[in-house]
Design a protein around this motif. Structure first.
Motif, PDB file in Angstrom:
ATOM      1  N   PRO A   6       1.006  -1.246  -0.065  1.00 39.31           N
ATOM      2  CA  PRO A   6       0.282   0.089   0.060  1.00 39.31           C
ATOM      3  C   PRO A   6       0.985   1.251  -0.256  1.00 39.31           C
ATOM      4  O   PRO A   6       1.972   1.077   0.618  1.00 39.31           O
ATOM      5  N   LEU A   7       0.491   2.325  -0.477  1.00 39.15           N
ATOM      6  CA  LEU A   7       1.307   3.958  -0.306  1.00 39.15           C
ATOM      7  C   LEU A   7       0.902   4.101   0.965  1.00 39.15           C
ATOM      8  O   LEU A   7      -0.799   4.404   1.409  1.00 39.15           O
ATOM      9  N   ALA A   8       1.922   4.221   1.720  1.00 42.74           N
ATOM     10  CA  ALA A   8       1.675   4.653   2.906  1.00 42.74           C
ATOM     11  C   ALA A   8       2.132   6.465   3.394  1.00 42.74           C
ATOM     12  O   ALA A   8       3.127   6.711   2.358  1.00 42.74           O
ATOM     13  N   LEU A   9       2.157   6.628   4.351  1.00 44.75           N
ATOM     14  CA  LEU A   9       2.153   7.717   4.301  1.00 44.75           C
ATOM     15  C   LEU A   9       3.454   8.279   5.416  1.00 44.75           C
ATOM     16  O   LEU A   9       3.797   7.575   5.628  1.00 44.75           O
ATOM     17  N   THR A  10       4.367   8.791   4.074  1.00 44.27           N
ATOM     18  CA  THR A  10       5.593   9.128   4.050  1.00 44.27           C
ATOM     19  C   THR A  10       5.323  11.193   4.361  1.00 44.27           C
ATOM     20  O   THR A  10       4.345  11.783   3.735  1.00 44.27           O
TER      21      THR A  10
ATOM     22  N   ALA B 210      -4.057  13.112  13.003  1.00 41.08           N
ATOM     23  CA  ALA B 210      -4.842  12.612  12.894  1.00 41.08           C
ATOM     24  C   ALA B 210      -4.964  11.352  13.827  1.00 41.08           C
ATOM     25  O   ALA B 210      -4.400  10.036  13.312  1.00 41.08           O
ATOM     26  N   PRO B 211      -5.927  11.354  14.081  1.00 41.84           N
ATOM     27  CA  PRO B 211      -6.491  10.068  14.781  1.00 41.84           C
ATOM     28  C   PRO B 211      -6.580   8.662  14.438  1.00 41.84           C
ATOM     29  O   PRO B 211      -6.603   8.691  13.173  1.00 41.84           O
ATOM     30  N   ARG B 212      -5.270   7.083  14.924  1.00 38.72           N
ATOM     31  CA  ARG B 212      -6.265   6.081  14.517  1.00 38.72           C
ATOM     32  C   ARG B 212      -7.540   5.732  13.663  1.00 38.72           C
ATOM     33  O   ARG B 212      -8.568   6.158  14.872  1.00 38.72           O
ATOM     34  N   GLY B 213      -7.622   5.535  12.493  1.00 42.64           N
ATOM     35  CA  GLY B 213      -9.473   5.256  12.247  1.00 42.64           C
ATOM     36  C   GLY B 213      -9.700   6.245  10.824  1.00 42.64           C
ATOM     37  O   GLY B 213     -10.548   6.495  10.376  1.00 42.64           O
ATOM     38  N   SER B 214      -9.240   7.332  11.254  1.00 41.69           N
ATOM     39  CA  SER B 214      -9.253   8.352  10.377  1.00 41.69           C
ATOM     40  C   SER B 214      -8.800   8.484   9.364  1.00 41.69           C
ATOM     41  O   SER B 214      -8.026   7.299   8.371  1.00 41.69           O
ATOM     42  N   LEU B 215      -9.974   8.837   8.166  1.00 47.44           N
ATOM     43  CA  LEU B 215      -9.275   9.027   6.256  1.00 47.44           C
ATOM     44  C   LEU B 215      -8.769  10.089   5.516  1.00 47.44           C
ATOM     45  O   LEU B 215      -9.101   9.962   4.891  1.00 47.44           O
TER      46      LEU B 215
ATOM     47  N   PRO C 276      -2.307   4.675   6.741  1.00 46.96           N
ATOM     48  CA  PRO C 276      -1.722   5.767   7.549  1.00 46.96           C
ATOM     49  C   PRO C 276      -0.075   5.488   8.140  1.00 46.96           C
ATOM     50  O   PRO C 276       0.545   6.192   8.188  1.00 46.96           O
ATOM     51  N   TYR C 277       0.029   4.299   8.162  1.00 48.06           N
ATOM     52  CA  TYR C 277       0.959   4.256   8.151  1.00 48.06           C
ATOM     53  C   TYR C 277       2.094   3.088   7.811  1.00 48.06           C
ATOM     54  O   TYR C 277       1.355   2.708   6.713  1.00 48.06           O
ATOM     55  N   LEU C 278       3.611   2.351   8.090  1.00 47.60           N
ATOM     56  CA  LEU C 278       4.530   2.368   7.112  1.00 47.60           C
ATOM     57  C   LEU C 278       3.867   1.412   8.002  1.00 47.60           C
ATOM     58  O   LEU C 278       3.591   0.217   8.642  1.00 47.60           O
TER      59      LEU C 278
END
Length: 229
Positions: A156-160, A177-182, A225-227
């Motif tokens: 997946p494309l991860a947020l960095t 952003a909290p866990r579960g945020s879109l 949103p996580y590596l």
């Protein structure tokens, strides 16, 4: 019905429509968003499709609805008070009731309002119809293909920080952003450029809202949103 079963039902309809594409479109077959537009799917299923400026539910204490599936009349009604993308998803949701729940409930079933993000407290049949709509409007293979063309095949494309920069996202907002945020997934769904490439956003390509597209991207494990561990 479980998610694989729902996706199979959506895929069955898509296969039927695709196999008849040459007869329906003698001057050229349109792309996926048009081919599987709810109007076309409703017509394929023998359902009437109508739009109204306002829809009211017909049960005691009911309120305004975004869409109605009238079993007695074999008709799908969609309220035009909502944005075009919401109308499409609502219509696909009602087709989902027709396909998945042919004998459940009273003579009508309704979608009260657009749902912004996952909503686990909704009745199971409503969540099933939502998932059917997502599979119908955003077919798995088509989404993966369009995603790869825009963002590459490493999934997946991860947020960095680099990814956020290329997506023109607010770094403070997405990283807090909290866990579960879109928030990150919606940023990907809205993106019109990435790493010097410009393109129609995934949400606009599939004619759905950024929220609906974001949920589908997460369902298909295309963004995180996580590596990855």
């Amino acid at each position: 019905m479980n998610k694989p079963g729902i996706e199979r039902e959506a895929r069955r309809l898509q296969t039927e429509i695709y196999s008849r594409r040459e007869r329906r479109y003698e001057f050229g077959v349109p792309g996926i968003p048009t081919l599987f537009d709810p109007r076309n799917v409703a017509d394929h299923c023998g359902l009437s499709y109508d739009e109204r400026p306002r829809l009211d539910t017909d049960y005691a204490g009911g309120g305004e609805a975004a869409g109605l599936w009238q079993r007695d009349w074999n008709t799908i009604l969609v309220s035009t008070r909502f944005p075009y993308e919401v109308q499409r998803f609502t219509a696909a949701h009602e087709i989902g009731h027709y396909v998945l729940h042919p004998s459940v409930g009273s003579r009508t079933m309704h979608r009260e309002r657009p749902v912004h993000g996952p909503h686990p407290n909704r009745p199971p049949i409503e969540r099933e119809a939502d998932y059917f709509a997502a599979c119908l409007l955003m077919p798995r293979n088509a989404v993966i293909r369009e995603f790869d063309q825009r963002f590459g095949t490493k999934r997946p494309l991860a947020l960095t920080e680099t990814v956020a920069y290329h997506l023109k996202l607010d770094l403070n907002a997405v990283f807090s952003a909290p866990r579960g945020s879109l928030l990150f997934a919606e940023g990907v769904a809205r993106a019109q450029q990435f790493d010097r490439l410009r393109f129609p956003s995934l949400a606009s390509f599939f004619c759905v809202s950024p929220t609906a597209m974001a949920i589908r991207l997460e369902e298909l494990n295309l963004v995180t949103p996580y590596l990855p561990a």
